[in-house]
Design a protein around this motif. Structure first.
Motif, PDB file in Angstrom:
ATOM      1  N   ARG A 432      39.492  39.311  38.042  1.00 57.11           N
ATOM      2  CA  ARG A 432      38.173  39.620  38.572  1.00 57.11           C
ATOM      3  C   ARG A 432      38.029  41.141  38.578  1.00 57.11           C
ATOM      4  O   ARG A 432      38.991  41.869  38.858  1.00 57.11           O
ATOM      5  N   ILE A 433      36.840  41.573  38.238  1.00 55.82           N
ATOM      6  CA  ILE A 433      36.589  43.004  38.101  1.00 55.82           C
ATOM      7  C   ILE A 433      35.513  43.407  39.100  1.00 55.82           C
ATOM      8  O   ILE A 433      34.447  42.776  39.162  1.00 55.82           O
ATOM      9  N   ARG A 434      35.785  44.458  39.872  1.00 55.09           N
ATOM     10  CA  ARG A 434      34.819  44.977  40.832  1.00 55.09           C
ATOM     11  C   ARG A 434      34.003  46.076  40.156  1.00 55.09           C
ATOM     12  O   ARG A 434      34.531  47.114  39.780  1.00 55.09           O
ATOM     13  N   ILE A 435      32.706  45.846  40.003  1.00 56.27           N
ATOM     14  CA  ILE A 435      31.818  46.783  39.339  1.00 56.27           C
ATOM     15  C   ILE A 435      30.412  46.601  39.903  1.00 56.27           C
ATOM     16  O   ILE A 435      30.018  45.485  40.249  1.00 56.27           O
ATOM     17  N   ASP A 436      29.688  47.672  40.020  1.00 54.63           N
ATOM     18  CA  ASP A 436      28.331  47.635  40.577  1.00 54.63           C
ATOM     19  C   ASP A 436      28.316  46.972  41.953  1.00 54.63           C
ATOM     20  O   ASP A 436      27.423  46.190  42.281  1.00 54.63           O
TER      21      ASP A 436
END
Length: 640
Positions: A432-436
């Motif tokens: 999972r990628i944390r972005i925006d």
């Protein structure tokens, strides 16, 4: 992975995962402690849990632990209440080497392990230097009854874990060994008695004259089926110290075809495993069974379980009613069971006392425990825990090529520093990628970066290749150790870990073939179709196999792909494009090199089989005939 719930439906309910990456079989040791046994590939683990204090008290991992339960009784391990310990046999290391080299199966050893339920004892013990055996049973006085051999002679060792001494009884009958492992078992709670299926059929009540007459009248002359002969089947009662056969109990009655009775009688008279196996191969059918295993099981392993009385003064033999299994066994409504149903089997019970009395036969419908489930609350919480433990979260500042490259570099660094073995949980590895200010999954992240401009893509491609290379190599090492192919989700058919990342590379990169190879190698083709259905077609569409590197990757993928694919007739133009990229000699050299590489990691194909599969797809052009001729000559050399 196995989830366990203790005291389900009560305020004391406790649920947990015995092992992070192993399925487990659970055994109640007493009212407080439970044992978890895990075996996966060549690894074995055990763990003891205290259900009162809700903690693990003991854990051990050893590929030579031998936990074996047959016909619902324990053979190679036991729990001793007197010692408050689990004892488990250990397969001899040298014998394991012989077995691994294709030698005769080693079924004996001379050491056992002791693990106390409080975790204070975990030690390896030798029973006796001259003794080898796997079967152990506890006695009320704390000693262990160990059944095996001394040299080539059946023997019993009475082992004392306190003094570490053993008393040997040698020169005992072959009943201790049996034909397919130890035949004697079903030990009494006090460790003084044991049972074995009687090897011979007992003469039984005569056939009804009316039944024989009906057989004659019902079938034309020459087509009469053989008459059925009544026989009895029984168990033998043995005293273990000193070893002595006490008596037999005929507990069940059956009918066999008259012309098969000599086969049964002859098998019952054989004294050695070699004679038994040789005769089984020559025999055709016994009571409707045709295979060797079924015949042996019908004769000697028909008991489902034995329930001993608490005082060891009697026992109940339980077996399935084979003739009624289809008509009287199955799922029945039960609102109190998980799913609203329970599985019921029709069985027979018969109780006997060691003083010689035998009670009447009792037919019983028993609910099977195979369909027990944990509570919905436990299922929900454990699933959430597994998702949290198996998910790795990474940071990405924005959607620029530099930030995406940094995110991939962060993933690779974590893999290399912590290791894939530590990062996966339940054989799952999800991203999972944390972005925006949001967390998104691997699929959404990859779908977005595929739409970036070419100049931005070019920035992160090197880090994307490096990530897949690092993951593929660590996954391959993990597979060698545990035969595990990490998944991106909990299902057997969930795509492999980093599937969307691999698809991104196939869709965007003209030079990422080495990284794709490392990833494809560890895919579980039997359950995971993502590489064949999505990744390879994407690579074929982008490259058209128009370069030697792309063509060689296509050949390599074709050779390692043993599962059927929807494009097996065209292979997306792979063989049609080959003459435009390589001349016949170059193609043959490339094919041989790729076939040899595939042979190093894929056991489902061979160099010869790969060459033959390619030859079947060559056309009749001058190029195709030239390649075919060269490959045919190579195969001829291999055959010679």
């Amino acid at each position: 992975m196995t989830a366990v719930e203790v005291n389900s439906g009560t305020p004391e309910a406790w649920y947990f995962l015995p092992f992070e990456n192993f399925p487990a079989k659970m055994h109640n040791l007493d009212e407080r402690y439970v044992l978890a046994v895990g075996r996966y590939s060549h690894q074995s683990q055990l763990a003891i849990f205290d259900t009162v204090e809700r903690r693990q008290t003991s854990f051990a991992s050893n590929p030579e632990f031998f936990f074996h339960t047959k016909n619902n009784y324990r053979l190679s391990w036991c729990y001793s209440e007197a010692n408050r310990s689990v004892f488990v046999s250990e397969l001899d290391r040298e014998l394991l080497k012989i077995r691994g080299q294709g030698g005769e199966m080693a079924d004996r050893a001379s050491h056992i392990w002791q693990f106390s339920v409080d975790g204070k004892i975990g030690r390896r013990l030798q029973i006796h230097p001259e003794y080898s055996g796997l079967t152990i049973a506890p006695r009320a006085d704390g000693k262990l009854v160990c059944i095996g051999r001394v040299a080539s002679t059946p023997a019993i060792a009475i082992f004392d874990p306190e003094t570490l001494t053993a008393e040997l009884q040698t020169g005992l009958p072959e009943v201790l060994r049996g034909f397919y492992g130890p035949e004697i078992g079903f030990f009494s709670p006090d460790g003084q008695w044991a049972l074995a299926t009687h090897r011979k059929m007992f003469p039984d009540r005569p056939q009804s004259p009316l039944k024989g007459l009906l057989n004659v009248l019902s079938f034309p002359r020459g087509n009469r089926r053989p008459a059925r002969v009544p026989v009895g089947r029984g168990v033998d009662l043995y005293r273990l110290d000193p070893f002595e056969r006490i008596q037999e109990f005929v507990v069940r009655h059956d009918e066999v075809f008259e012309d098969k009775l000599p086969i049964l009688e002859h098998l019952g008279s054989l004294e050695s495993m070699e004679e038994f196996s040789e005769y089984l191969w020559s025999a055709k059918r016994v009571n409707g069974f045709s295979s060797e295993d079924s015949m042996e099981r019908w004769l000697y392993h028909w008991i489902e379980r034995v329930d001993w009385d608490d005082d060891s003064e009697g026992f109940t033999v339980v077996w399935r009613n084979e003739s009624a299994r289809k008509s009287r066994s199955g799922m029945v409504p039960d609102p109190d069971s998980a799913g609203g149903y329970r599985y019921v089997e029709h069985k027979y019970h018969r109780h006997a006392s060691i003083n010689g009395t035998l009670d009447e036969l009792r037919p019983v419908d028993e609910a099977s425990s195979r369909y027990k489930s944990i509570s919905p609350e436990a299922y929900r919480d454990i699933n959430a825990y597994v998702r949290q433990r198996s998910t790795q979260v990474f940071e990405c500042d924005d959607w620029s090529g530099q930030s995406v490259a940094a995110a991939f570099a962060q993933m690779r660094s974590r893999l290399e520093e912590e290791g894939l073995k530590k990062l996966i949980f339940g054989d799952q590895f999800a991203l999972r990628i944390r972005i925006d200010k949001k967390r998104i999954g691997e699929k959404k992240f990859c779908e977005t970066i595929r739409k970036l401009d070419a100049d931005q893509v070019a920035i992160f491609l090197p880090e994307l290749r490096a990530l897949l290379m690092a993951y593929g190599r660590q996954a391959a090492a993990l597979y060698e150790e545990r035969s595990v192919s990490p998944k991106s989700g909990p299902s057997d058919h969930s795509p492999g870990a980093l599937s969307e990342t691999a698809l991104t590379l196939a869709m965007l990169d003209d030079a990422g073939f080495d990284a794709l190879r490392e990833w494809v190698k560890i895919i579980d083709q039997e359950h995971d179709y993502f590489a064949a259905r999505r990744v390879f077609p994407a690579m074929a569409k982008r490259t058209g196999f128009a370069t030697p590197e792309a063509l060689r990757f296509g050949i390599w993928f074709f050779l390692q792909q043993w599962q059927t694919v929807s494009y097996e007739k065209s292979w997306h133009g792979l063989f049609k494009e080959a003459p435009n990229v390589l001349n016949p000699a170059e193609f043959v050299a490339a094919l041989l090199a790729e076939a040899e590489d595939v042979d190093t990691f894929c056991s489902d194909t061979s160099v010869e089989a790969g060459i033959e599969n390619v030859m079947e797809r060559l056309d009749k052009s001058l190029w195709g005939r030239s390649v075919y001729k060269q490959l045919d000559g190579i195969l001829a050399e291999m055959d010679s």
